[in-house]
Design a protein around this motif. Structure first.
Motif, PDB file in Angstrom:
ATOM      1  N   ARG A 125      16.848  35.767  71.268  1.00 44.81           N
ATOM      2  CA  ARG A 125      15.959  36.348  72.260  1.00 44.81           C
ATOM      3  C   ARG A 125      14.566  36.574  71.715  1.00 44.81           C
ATOM      4  N   LYS A 126      14.356  36.201  70.467  1.00 47.49           N
ATOM      5  CA  LYS A 126      13.056  36.397  69.840  1.00 47.49           C
ATOM      6  C   LYS A 126      12.890  35.262  68.836  1.00 47.49           C
ATOM      7  N   LEU A 127      11.663  34.789  68.675  1.00 48.99           N
ATOM      8  CA  LEU A 127      11.467  33.591  67.858  1.00 48.99           C
ATOM      9  C   LEU A 127      11.954  33.756  66.417  1.00 48.99           C
ATOM     10  N   ASP A 128      11.719  34.930  65.831  1.00 47.41           N
ATOM     11  CA  ASP A 128      12.149  35.086  64.435  1.00 47.41           C
ATOM     12  C   ASP A 128      13.671  34.996  64.298  1.00 47.41           C
ATOM     13  N   GLN A 129      14.391  35.447  65.342  1.00 45.38           N
ATOM     14  CA  GLN A 129      15.861  35.328  65.320  1.00 45.38           C
ATOM     15  C   GLN A 129      16.283  33.861  65.339  1.00 45.38           C
ATOM     16  N   ALA A 130      15.570  33.097  66.157  1.00 41.38           N
ATOM     17  CA  ALA A 130      15.906  31.672  66.292  1.00 41.38           C
ATOM     18  C   ALA A 130      15.734  30.967  64.951  1.00 41.38           C
ATOM     19  N   LEU A 131      14.591  31.219  64.322  1.00 45.39           N
ATOM     20  CA  LEU A 131      14.285  30.544  63.051  1.00 45.39           C
ATOM     21  C   LEU A 131      15.280  30.962  61.979  1.00 45.39           C
ATOM     22  N   LYS A 132      15.528  32.261  61.892  1.00 49.62           N
ATOM     23  CA  LYS A 132      16.418  32.778  60.859  1.00 49.62           C
ATOM     24  C   LYS A 132      17.848  32.248  61.048  1.00 49.62           C
ATOM     25  N   PHE A 133      18.322  32.286  62.282  1.00 48.77           N
ATOM     26  CA  PHE A 133      19.697  31.852  62.537  1.00 48.77           C
ATOM     27  C   PHE A 133      19.863  30.368  62.215  1.00 48.77           C
ATOM     28  N   GLU A 134      18.914  29.552  62.660  1.00 49.95           N
ATOM     29  CA  GLU A 134      19.057  28.110  62.429  1.00 49.95           C
ATOM     30  C   GLU A 134      18.938  27.761  60.949  1.00 49.95           C
ATOM     31  N   GLU A 135      18.167  28.584  60.233  1.00 49.92           N
ATOM     32  CA  GLU A 135      18.000  28.314  58.807  1.00 49.92           C
ATOM     33  C   GLU A 135      19.202  28.825  58.001  1.00 49.92           C
ATOM     34  N   SER A 136      19.736  29.966  58.401  1.00 56.52           N
ATOM     35  CA  SER A 136      20.748  30.565  57.522  1.00 56.52           C
ATOM     36  C   SER A 136      22.179  30.440  58.029  1.00 56.52           C
ATOM     37  N   VAL A 137      22.373  30.154  59.332  1.00 60.33           N
ATOM     38  CA  VAL A 137      23.750  30.070  59.832  1.00 60.33           C
ATOM     39  C   VAL A 137      24.075  28.659  60.311  1.00 60.33           C
ATOM     40  N   THR A 184       8.977  38.296  75.185  1.00 58.74           N
ATOM     41  CA  THR A 184       9.570  38.003  73.876  1.00 58.74           C
ATOM     42  C   THR A 184      10.544  36.828  73.890  1.00 58.74           C
ATOM     43  N   SER A 185      11.313  36.714  74.966  1.00 59.90           N
ATOM     44  CA  SER A 185      12.363  35.685  74.957  1.00 59.90           C
ATOM     45  C   SER A 185      11.902  34.345  75.520  1.00 59.90           C
ATOM     46  N   MET A 186      11.014  34.370  76.528  1.00 59.74           N
ATOM     47  CA  MET A 186      10.541  33.087  77.052  1.00 59.74           C
ATOM     48  C   MET A 186       9.846  32.243  75.986  1.00 59.74           C
ATOM     49  N   PRO A 187       9.097  32.858  75.055  1.00 58.23           N
ATOM     50  CA  PRO A 187       8.502  32.027  73.983  1.00 58.23           C
ATOM     51  C   PRO A 187       9.558  31.248  73.181  1.00 58.23           C
ATOM     52  N   VAL A 188      10.761  31.769  73.092  1.00 58.29           N
ATOM     53  CA  VAL A 188      11.825  31.034  72.383  1.00 58.29           C
ATOM     54  C   VAL A 188      12.161  29.759  73.161  1.00 58.29           C
ATOM     55  N   VAL A 189      12.291  29.915  74.496  1.00 56.48           N
ATOM     56  CA  VAL A 189      12.613  28.758  75.338  1.00 56.48           C
ATOM     57  C   VAL A 189      11.484  27.730  75.240  1.00 56.48           C
ATOM     58  N   GLU A 190      10.242  28.227  75.268  1.00 54.31           N
ATOM     59  CA  GLU A 190       9.087  27.310  75.190  1.00 54.31           C
ATOM     60  C   GLU A 190       9.040  26.587  73.841  1.00 54.31           C
ATOM     61  N   TYR A 191       9.386  27.307  72.802  1.00 55.89           N
ATOM     62  CA  TYR A 191       9.425  26.713  71.451  1.00 55.89           C
ATOM     63  C   TYR A 191      10.392  25.529  71.423  1.00 55.89           C
ATOM     64  N   TYR A 192      11.574  25.730  72.000  1.00 55.61           N
ATOM     65  CA  TYR A 192      12.571  24.646  72.005  1.00 55.61           C
ATOM     66  C   TYR A 192      12.197  23.547  72.999  1.00 55.61           C
ATOM     67  N   GLU A 193      11.538  23.949  74.070  1.00 53.37           N
ATOM     68  CA  GLU A 193      11.127  22.963  75.073  1.00 53.37           C
ATOM     69  C   GLU A 193      10.160  21.949  74.461  1.00 53.37           C
ATOM     70  N   LYS A 194       9.240  22.448  73.643  1.00 53.50           N
ATOM     71  CA  LYS A 194       8.267  21.560  72.978  1.00 53.50           C
ATOM     72  C   LYS A 194       8.974  20.543  72.096  1.00 53.50           C
ATOM     73  N   GLN A 195      10.154  20.905  71.619  1.00 56.24           N
ATOM     74  CA  GLN A 195      10.901  19.984  70.752  1.00 56.24           C
ATOM     75  C   GLN A 195      11.873  19.114  71.550  1.00 56.24           C
ATOM     76  N   GLY A 196      11.816  19.231  72.864  1.00 56.72           N
ATOM     77  CA  GLY A 196      12.728  18.438  73.700  1.00 56.72           C
ATOM     78  C   GLY A 196      14.170  18.868  73.559  1.00 56.72           C
ATOM     79  N   ARG A 197      14.401  20.132  73.251  1.00 57.61           N
ATOM     80  CA  ARG A 197      15.770  20.587  72.997  1.00 57.61           C
ATOM     81  C   ARG A 197      16.298  21.529  74.091  1.00 57.61           C
ATOM     82  N   VAL A 198      15.643  21.518  75.266  1.00 57.36           N
ATOM     83  CA  VAL A 198      16.101  22.423  76.328  1.00 57.36           C
ATOM     84  C   VAL A 198      16.700  21.651  77.500  1.00 57.36           C
ATOM     85  N   VAL A 199      17.883  22.055  77.916  1.00 59.10           N
ATOM     86  CA  VAL A 199      18.494  21.549  79.136  1.00 59.10           C
ATOM     87  C   VAL A 199      18.363  22.668  80.154  1.00 59.10           C
TER      88      VAL A 199
END
Ligand code: UDP
Ligand code: MG
Length: 226
Positions: A125-137, A184-199
């Motif tokens: 729900r927040k960009l730092d969570q997205a980055l941390k989770f994908e990097e560490s989990v 806070t959470s929509m920027p996460v969706v936008e971040y992934y959208e830019k990478q073509g990773r949103v359905v």
């Protein structure tokens, strides 16, 4: 030394030992982030996908609420306050809960291969969570985003509030949750959208129709036989 193949005959072809395949599976499970505003229908759709396809559904909100209720938890009060105010609980707590739940499923002898595929609902729900989770989990394959107008979400939450017993399904908390979602959470969706990773799925219609659209989208992304 030659190794035996499945027929028991000696084979010169080196096979990948079973444990290597298993650890690869454990290292790269199928994982989908399921996002959308409060009341968009993430939980409803995840349950349907679990019944039909056997995914494991992990709702960050549910895990936090369970931790809040767990006797002796040092985070109980903190989680309670954050949830009531519609704020994002510090990510260390949420990531640890998700990671523990994933590990339990992966290491459980009774869980089927299909259940080692995860729908992570309401996180990140927040960009730092997205980055941390994908990097560490674990990296997500993509984001399933349920798009719904605020008025429809509000009506659903107020309806749910009549019976949910949730401390945040009331007008004041809902307003705060919407603000957190937009800021806070929509920027996460936008971040992934830019990478073509949103359905993206329109979550306004009835659950059956949203489910049909979801299944179609998953077939496109994961192949017919998923
Ligand atoms: N929450 C959080 N971090 C997360 C997920 C949820 O802090 O990664 C908190 C946040 O306060 C949120 C609440 O849990 O408003 C409820 O989340 P849930 O996903 O259950 O609500 P939904 O949006 O699905 O109605
Ligand atoms: Mg939910």
């Amino acid at each position: 030394m030659p190794i035996n193949d499945a027929t028991g005959k000696s084979s010169p072809v080196k096979r990948i030992p079973a444990f290597a395949t298993l650890s690869l599976l454990a290292a790269f499970p199928t994982l989908i982030f399921v996002l959308g505003g409060p009341g968009a229908g993430k939980g409803t759709q995840c349950s349907r996908l679990v019944s039909r396809y056997g995914f494991t559904h992990l709702s960050a909100g549910d895990l936090l609420r369970a931790e809040q209720e767990r006797p002796g938890s040092q985070y109980g009060q903190l989680i309670k306050d954050y949830i009531k105010d519609g704020l994002i609980v510090p990510m260390e707590v949420t990531i640890a809960l998700l990671e523990n739940a994933m590990n339990d499923t992966i290491s459980s002898a009774s869980s089927s291969p299909k259940s080692k595929r995860f729908l992570i609902d309401g996180f990140p729900r927040k960009l730092d969570q997205a980055l941390k989770f994908e990097e560490s989990v674990c990296a997500a394959q993509f984001v399933l985003f349920y798009d719904c107008p605020e008025a429809a979400m509000e009506a659903r939450l107020l309806e749910r509030g009549k019976t949910s017993g949730r401390s945040d399904d009331n007008e004041e908390s809902i307003r705060k949750r919407f603000r957190t979602f937009v800021e806070t959470s929509m920027p996460v969706v936008e971040y992934y959208e830019k990478q073509g990773r949103v359905v993206k799925i329109d979550a306004t219609p009835e659950p059956d129709e949203v489910e049909a659209k979801t299944r179609e989208a998953l077939r496109e992304r994961l192949g017919e036989e998923f």
